[in-house]
Design a protein around this motif. Sequence first.
Motif, PDB file in Angstrom:
ATOM      1  N   LYS A 247      78.317 -67.897 -15.512  1.00 40.96           N
ATOM      2  CA  LYS A 247      77.988 -68.586 -16.763  1.00 40.96           C
ATOM      3  C   LYS A 247      79.001 -69.700 -17.041  1.00 40.96           C
ATOM      4  N   GLU A 248      80.283 -69.409 -16.874  1.00 45.55           N
ATOM      5  CA  GLU A 248      81.326 -70.430 -17.073  1.00 45.55           C
ATOM      6  C   GLU A 248      81.215 -71.515 -16.009  1.00 45.55           C
ATOM      7  N   PHE A 249      80.899 -71.119 -14.793  1.00 42.35           N
ATOM      8  CA  PHE A 249      80.702 -72.070 -13.693  1.00 42.35           C
ATOM      9  C   PHE A 249      79.610 -73.075 -14.059  1.00 42.35           C
ATOM     10  N   THR A 250      78.468 -72.584 -14.514  1.00 45.47           N
ATOM     11  CA  THR A 250      77.379 -73.496 -14.867  1.00 45.47           C
ATOM     12  C   THR A 250      77.719 -74.309 -16.117  1.00 45.47           C
ATOM     13  N   ARG A 251      78.557 -73.777 -16.996  1.00 44.93           N
ATOM     14  CA  ARG A 251      78.998 -74.554 -18.163  1.00 44.93           C
ATOM     15  C   ARG A 251      79.842 -75.736 -17.694  1.00 44.93           C
ATOM     16  N   GLN A 252      80.731 -75.493 -16.734  1.00 51.13           N
ATOM     17  CA  GLN A 252      81.552 -76.574 -16.180  1.00 51.13           C
ATOM     18  C   GLN A 252      80.681 -77.619 -15.486  1.00 51.13           C
ATOM     19  N   LEU A 253      79.664 -77.160 -14.759  1.00 51.02           N
ATOM     20  CA  LEU A 253      78.746 -78.101 -14.130  1.00 51.02           C
ATOM     21  C   LEU A 253      78.034 -78.931 -15.193  1.00 51.02           C
TER      22      LEU A 253
ATOM     23  N   PRO B 180      80.057 -60.606 -10.082  1.00 49.28           N
ATOM     24  CA  PRO B 180      80.933 -60.737 -11.252  1.00 49.28           C
ATOM     25  C   PRO B 180      81.567 -62.120 -11.375  1.00 49.28           C
ATOM     26  N   ASP B 181      81.916 -62.734 -10.251  1.00 48.70           N
ATOM     27  CA  ASP B 181      82.614 -64.027 -10.265  1.00 48.70           C
ATOM     28  C   ASP B 181      82.130 -64.908  -9.130  1.00 48.70           C
ATOM     29  N   VAL B 182      82.270 -66.225  -9.326  1.00 45.58           N
ATOM     30  CA  VAL B 182      82.021 -67.161  -8.224  1.00 45.58           C
ATOM     31  C   VAL B 182      83.318 -67.280  -7.430  1.00 45.58           C
ATOM     32  N   PRO B 183      83.239 -67.669  -6.155  1.00 45.05           N
ATOM     33  CA  PRO B 183      84.469 -67.834  -5.365  1.00 45.05           C
ATOM     34  C   PRO B 183      85.393 -68.862  -6.025  1.00 45.05           C
ATOM     35  N   SER B 184      86.673 -68.645  -5.874  1.00 49.97           N
ATOM     36  CA  SER B 184      87.652 -69.485  -6.557  1.00 49.97           C
ATOM     37  C   SER B 184      87.566 -70.952  -6.148  1.00 49.97           C
ATOM     38  N   HIS B 185      87.240 -71.235  -4.894  1.00 56.91           N
ATOM     39  CA  HIS B 185      87.166 -72.639  -4.487  1.00 56.91           C
ATOM     40  C   HIS B 185      86.030 -73.367  -5.209  1.00 56.91           C
ATOM     41  N   LEU B 186      84.912 -72.691  -5.457  1.00 55.28           N
ATOM     42  CA  LEU B 186      83.817 -73.314  -6.205  1.00 55.28           C
ATOM     43  C   LEU B 186      84.182 -73.451  -7.679  1.00 55.28           C
ATOM     44  N   ALA B 187      84.893 -72.462  -8.214  1.00 53.70           N
ATOM     45  CA  ALA B 187      85.338 -72.527  -9.608  1.00 53.70           C
ATOM     46  C   ALA B 187      86.282 -73.712  -9.816  1.00 53.70           C
TER      47      ALA B 187
END
Length: 91
Positions: free
Chosen positions: A4-10, A38-45
């Motif tokens: 969810k946070e990943f897509t917010r950043q996108l 639970p989480d996206v990989p750190s490099h994608l984050a």
Amino acid sequence: MTYKEFTRQLGKAGLSVTEFSELVGMNRNSISNYAQRPDVPSHLAIIATLMGEMAEKEIDFRGVIEGIDVKPKKARGSTPSGAQPCNGKDN
């Protein structure tokens, strides 16, 4: 980072998951599958966060990334060009 946070950043970067996947040379499904974890990989984050911050500061990250010769990742289980798949027997 959660998906969810990943897509917010996108979203801050003005990108959809499809646009992000094209920019970084990944399969869209590979990225959207992280929604089930639970989480996206750190490099994608890290990439998504940097893109979001750069866009917020009106820095053109697309031009920079598009200038990189990114080779699309091969799908898992694919064999190198010209290689024969292993059949489990000695040849």
